[in-house]
Write a protein that holds these residues in place. Structure first.
Motif, short mmCIF file in Angstrom:
data_model
loop_
_atom_site.label_atom_id
_atom_site.label_comp_id
_atom_site.label_asym_id
_atom_site.label_seq_id
_atom_site.Cartn_x
_atom_site.Cartn_y
_atom_site.Cartn_z
N GLU A 144 0.84 -1.20 0.00
CA GLU A 144 0.00 0.00 0.00
C GLU A 144 0.87 1.24 0.00
O GLU A 144 0.42 2.32 -0.28
N HIS A 184 -2.60 -2.40 -4.32
CA HIS A 184 -3.16 -2.06 -3.00
C HIS A 184 -2.93 -0.59 -2.63
O HIS A 184 -3.45 -0.13 -1.62
N ASN A 196 -4.26 2.23 -3.36
CA ASN A 196 -5.46 2.52 -4.14
C ASN A 196 -6.35 3.59 -3.51
O ASN A 196 -7.57 3.51 -3.59
N ARG A 197 -5.72 4.58 -2.86
CA ARG A 197 -6.56 5.61 -2.25
C ARG A 197 -6.83 6.76 -3.21
O ARG A 197 -6.00 7.10 -4.05
N ILE A 198 -8.01 7.35 -3.03
CA ILE A 198 -8.32 8.60 -3.71
C ILE A 198 -7.81 9.71 -2.81
O ILE A 198 -8.09 9.71 -1.62
N LEU A 199 -7.05 10.63 -3.36
CA LEU A 199 -6.47 11.66 -2.51
C LEU A 199 -7.24 12.97 -2.59
O LEU A 199 -7.09 13.84 -1.75
N GLY A 200 -8.05 13.10 -3.61
CA GLY A 200 -8.86 14.31 -3.70
C GLY A 200 -9.78 14.26 -4.90
O GLY A 200 -9.43 13.66 -5.94
N PHE A 201 -10.97 14.83 -4.75
CA PHE A 201 -11.89 14.91 -5.88
C PHE A 201 -12.68 16.21 -5.77
O PHE A 201 -13.20 16.54 -4.71
N GLU A 226 -3.81 7.51 -5.88
CA GLU A 226 -2.58 6.73 -5.84
C GLU A 226 -2.57 5.83 -7.08
O GLU A 226 -3.63 5.44 -7.59
N PHE A 241 -4.92 2.71 -7.92
CA PHE A 241 -6.38 2.84 -7.97
C PHE A 241 -6.89 2.25 -9.29
O PHE A 241 -6.39 2.56 -10.35
N GLU A 288 -12.97 0.47 -9.91
CA GLU A 288 -13.41 1.18 -8.72
C GLU A 288 -13.84 2.60 -9.10
O GLU A 288 -14.84 3.11 -8.59
N LEU A 305 -17.62 3.98 -8.34
CA LEU A 305 -17.87 5.10 -7.43
C LEU A 305 -18.36 6.35 -8.16
O LEU A 305 -19.18 7.09 -7.63
N GLU A 363 1.53 8.90 -7.92
CA GLU A 363 0.20 9.53 -7.86
C GLU A 363 -0.11 10.17 -9.21
O GLU A 363 0.79 10.60 -9.92
#
Ligand SMILES: Cc1cc2nc3c(=O)[nH]c(=O)nc-3n(C[C@H](O)[C@H](O)[C@H](O)COP(=O)(O)OP(=O)(O)OC[C@H]3O[C@@H](n4cnc5c(N)ncnc54)[C@H](O)[C@@H]3O)c2cc1C
Ligand SMILES: NC(=O)c1ccc[n+]([C@@H]2O[C@H](COP(=O)([O-])OP(=O)(O)OC[C@H]3O[C@@H](n4cnc5c(N)ncnc54)[C@H](OP(=O)(O)O)[C@@H]3O)[C@@H](O)[C@H]2O)c1
Lengths: 454, 246
Positions: free
Chosen positions: A36, A73, A75-80, A90, A93, A97, A101, A182
């Motif tokens: 991760e 892994h 796989n975070r969204i850092l901003g939208f 990241e 992602f 997904e 979403l 990223e």
């Protein structure tokens, strides 16, 4: 043993011990670090890989001991920002997904390949294209910013204005300039979650090319399936599909359910996809399209990802594995180039039930990106003892026309042929001299095609 | 559910946080790295823009003096939590631990003593408000003394025993205590190890855990196959355990 046969058997030899494979199911010895935390794990790593949906060997290690990082892994969204659609994630992602979403919120990826099981990092590294290439270009055209770990372990950010040379080289650079940590890019708004599709049965290859040309100004998304087994007058017959997102008032009130996840549970025998089964498949596909032209509202999943309904369909090719040959023939090579290519392909006999044709728009900013203005043809091939011969032969034709192959799909092209079709290579190698003079970053593919040390 | 997750930035904890947020449950993240907490909170916010954003606070299992303040922050953020989930723990191979006794002491302290102390803080608060749920991650490694996990396994065995007793003691007080025993799960914790058959993914484990919480179960093996595997391993005679490598 002829040199042709021995190349194939080397490629097929499965070494004892752990191995990694990509979508073509031809494994290479090696292991991946699934993590991760890309900011630590990419230190001293020589290659990053996403979901391994590339068909070739670009996501596979050059040496079994090479440090390979699997990003899926991370796989975070850092901003939208829902106002602008700008999304920062990241690198691991996944597009699946993203769709799950953001479609309900009225957004979709600006560009999508034919599978949703890819990572955003992989979409940048291959600079993927989709059915809307003639309008929107590649994925890289929608990327605003990248955070990259370079070979010297430093972390930098780049964009069209900040280190633009690194930015352009990383887009479509197959992971060879740095590890993408990223990505920031812009999502497109969609008016509904349905696609308005027109499909048309097309009798031969020349009508196909003109069909794509007439559809291009009218439709934001186009592509075609062609039967590459039929020869003679009906060579290149198939089904041309054009689509656009349905307007809110045209769409049914229900939201489409995401496709089921059916897996082919075991390796099917090698004979399943022999020339006979393949041509039966194509015949059925063509004639299922009974009316010459029809218009329908379809769900996005079967429209964009017809093959994802069967997870791991690649296993249908059996243990011998398979590859995909994808090339683009430039428009300047003339209309006849495509039919000449089809003639050569059908004569060589690749036995593929899967053949995709698409007109490409202008070349984008990625230094090594695949598309150029012209026609792209992608054809699956089982790995037979003939495969090297077939690929060499098709490559010779592509070189004559001034076209090129798609690195993310490639496993068999020879270095000398690659050089001949890639005048941009020097520019890319100059970037590698600047950002990775010791050539620390490498893959099985970069050894095979770029002359990196094994 | 108003859930506090200690360890929710990574691995199974991250998957649980996402799963709860997706259902509409409110989530508060505790962890020891401010940057990681912020990134994970941003992830939850982007996924569910309409929901109350997840709050965060620092909490280090090596610093028990900070537990009360961290739980205060969570209480403030969630307007009194009713559920606490602890996935945070340390792991290292037996070789690594045997080579470094100071490190072994840290791991035993974090995984057992300090986790128990953390639970004691939580227990007090939940009992004071008439009950709630506490889910703590132990491991199948605590079910039987085994060569490759002699030290890590012992820390988890102690934790399992504590959690079982807590359930016995407070079941009638409406405090549901769940002892989670994962088998091998593919996360950062196990990144360097070769996955055995029946290795789980964090998302599947998260679903199992949330279901067990909903049903107020006292114990969960996940992936479920490990219940069977452990039933066999627990019955192996000592002379066999001495011979085999695991
Ligand atoms: C059914 C199917 C349909 C497809 N259709 C299309 C299509 O229509 N158009 C198209 O363009 N492609 C298509 N592809 C190919 C696919 O989109 C690309 O191969 C994509 O790059 C795969 O993404 P991945 O995350 O699986 O990357 P991988 O396959 O794991 O890696 C691909 C390349 O990207 C590099 N890479 C991955 N992540 C990183 C990172 N974080 N940093 C640096 N380098 C990285 C790897 O080193 C490797 O060179 C299709 C593939 C399949 C299986
Ligand atoms: N994965 C498996 O196969 C497996 C098997 C059996 C049991 N388990 C148990 O399941 C639980 C979750 O495991 P996982 O696989 O999700 O692990 P993981 O991905 O490594 O996550 C562990 C989490 O614990 C945190 N942590 C570690 N030390 C801490 C400390 N001193 N203070 C606060 N937080 C700390 C880590 O935070 P940082 O990011 O700051 O390090 C990380 O977020 C653990 O209790 C583990 O023992 C896992």
């Amino acid at each position: 043993m002829s040199s042709r046969a021995s190349t194939v058997s080397t490629a097929l030899a499965v070494a004892p011990g752990p191995s990694l494979s990509a979508w073509g199911m031809l494994p290479m010895p090696g292991t991946e670090i699934i993590t991760e935390d890309l900011s630590h794990s990419t230190l001293d790593a020589v290659l990053s890989r996403g979901l391994g949906r590339s068909y070739g060997d670009s996501s596979l290690p050059a040496r079994a001991t090479d440090r390979v990082v699997a990003t899926r892994h991370a796989n975070r969204i850092l901003g939208f920002d829902p106002e602008t659609g700008i999304l920062r994630v990241e690198a691991g992602f996944a597009l699946a997904e993203l769709n799950r979403l953001f479609m309900p919120l009225g957004f979709f990826s600006p560009v999508t390949p034919g599978t949703k099981f890819v990572t955003v990092g992989g979409m940048v590294a291959s600079d993927v294209h989709g059915k809307n290439h003639h309008r929107e270009g590649c994925f890289g055209a929608h990327v605003r910013w990248l955070k990259v770990r370079l070979a010297d372990n430093s972390v930098v950010t780049c964009s069209p204005t900040e280190l633009p040379d690194l930015f352009d080289g990383t887009i479509g650079g197959m992971g060879l300039l740095g590890h993408i940590l990223e990505v920031e890019f812009t999502l497109h708004r969609i008016p509904s979650q349905w696609v308005y599709m027109e499909s048309e049965r097309v009798p031969d290859i020349d009508s196909f090319i003109s069909g794509l040309n007439t559809a291009a100004p009218k439709w934001p998304m186009t592509m075609g399936w062609i039967d590459c087994l039929t020869r003679g007058r009906s060579m290149g017959r198939g089904v041309l599909m054009a689509g656009r997102w349905a307007e809110a008032h045209e769409a049914p009130a229900t939201t489409p359910r995401l496709g089921p996840k059916i897996t082919l549970p075991f390796m099917l025998p090698n004979w399943l996809l022999n020339p006979l089964t393949a041509s039966l498949f194509n015949f059925a596909y063509y004639w299922r399209h009974f009316q010459k032209k029809k218009t329908t509202l379809v769900k996005p999943e079967p429209f964009f990802y017809p093959l994802d309904a069967i997870l791991h369909w690649n296993r249908a090719y059996g243990a011998r594995g398979f590859t995909q040959y994808q090339c683009v023939l430039p428009r300047r090579a003339g209309e006849k180039a495509v039919s000449a290519f089809m003639e050569r392909l059908t004569a060589l006999g690749g036995a593929s039930p899967l053949c995709v044709i698409k007109d490409c728009g202008e070349e984008g900013r990625g230094v090594l990106s695949f598309p150029m203005e012209g026609t792209s043809i992608a054809v699956d091939m089982a790995v037979s003892p003939d495969i090297q011969h077939i690929v060499d032969n098709l490559n010779a034709f592509v070189i004559e026309t001034g076209g090129r192959i798609y690195l993310t799909k490639d496993r068999f092209t020879r270095a000398d042929q690659f050089r001949k079709m890639e005048p941009r290579l020097d520019r890319f190698m100059a970037l590698r001299d600047k950002y990775d003079p010791q050539r620390r970053l490498r893959s099985a593919q970069s050894v095979r095609l770029f002359g990196d040390r094994a | 559910m108003k859930a506090v997750i200690l360890g929710g930035t990574n691995g199974i904890g991250r998957a649980i946080a996402r799963h709860l947020a997706e259902r509409g449950d409110a989530v508060f993240l505790l962890g020891r790295d401010a940057d990681e907490l912020e990134r994970s909170a941003a992830d939850l916010k982007a996924r569910h823009p309409k929901q109350r954003p997840a709050g965060t606070a620092l909490c280090d299992l090596e610093a028990p003096e900070g537990f009360a303040a961290a739980l205060d922050a969570a209480d403030a953020g969630l307007d009194r939590f009713d559920t606490v989930i602890v996935t945070a723990a340390m792991f290292a191979t037996q070789d690594r631990l045997e080579a470094d006794i100071a490190f072994t002491q840290r791991l035993l302290t974090v995984n057992f003593a300090n986790t128990v102390v953390f639970c004691e803080h939580v227990k007090k608060r939940l009992l004071a408000r008439g009950g709630g749920r506490l889910a703590v991650f132990s491991s199948v490694a605590g079910d039987r003394g085994r060569k490759p996990v002699a030290l890590y396994g012992a820390s988890k065995a102690g934790l399992s025993a504590y959690l079982e007793a807590l359930d016995h003691k407070h079941h009638a007080d409406k405090l549901a205590v769940l002892c989670v025993k994962p088998g091998f799960v593919k996360t950062g914790m196990t990144a360097g190890l070769k996955p055995p058959p029946f290795a789980g993914e964090p998302e599947g484990v998260a679903r199992d855990v949330v279901r067990a919480l909903d049903r107020r179960k006292p114990m969960l093996y996940t992936p479920s196959m490990w219940q069977l595997v452990m039933a066999v391993i627990k019955r192996l005679p000592r002379f066999v355990m001495r011979k085999i490598g695991f």
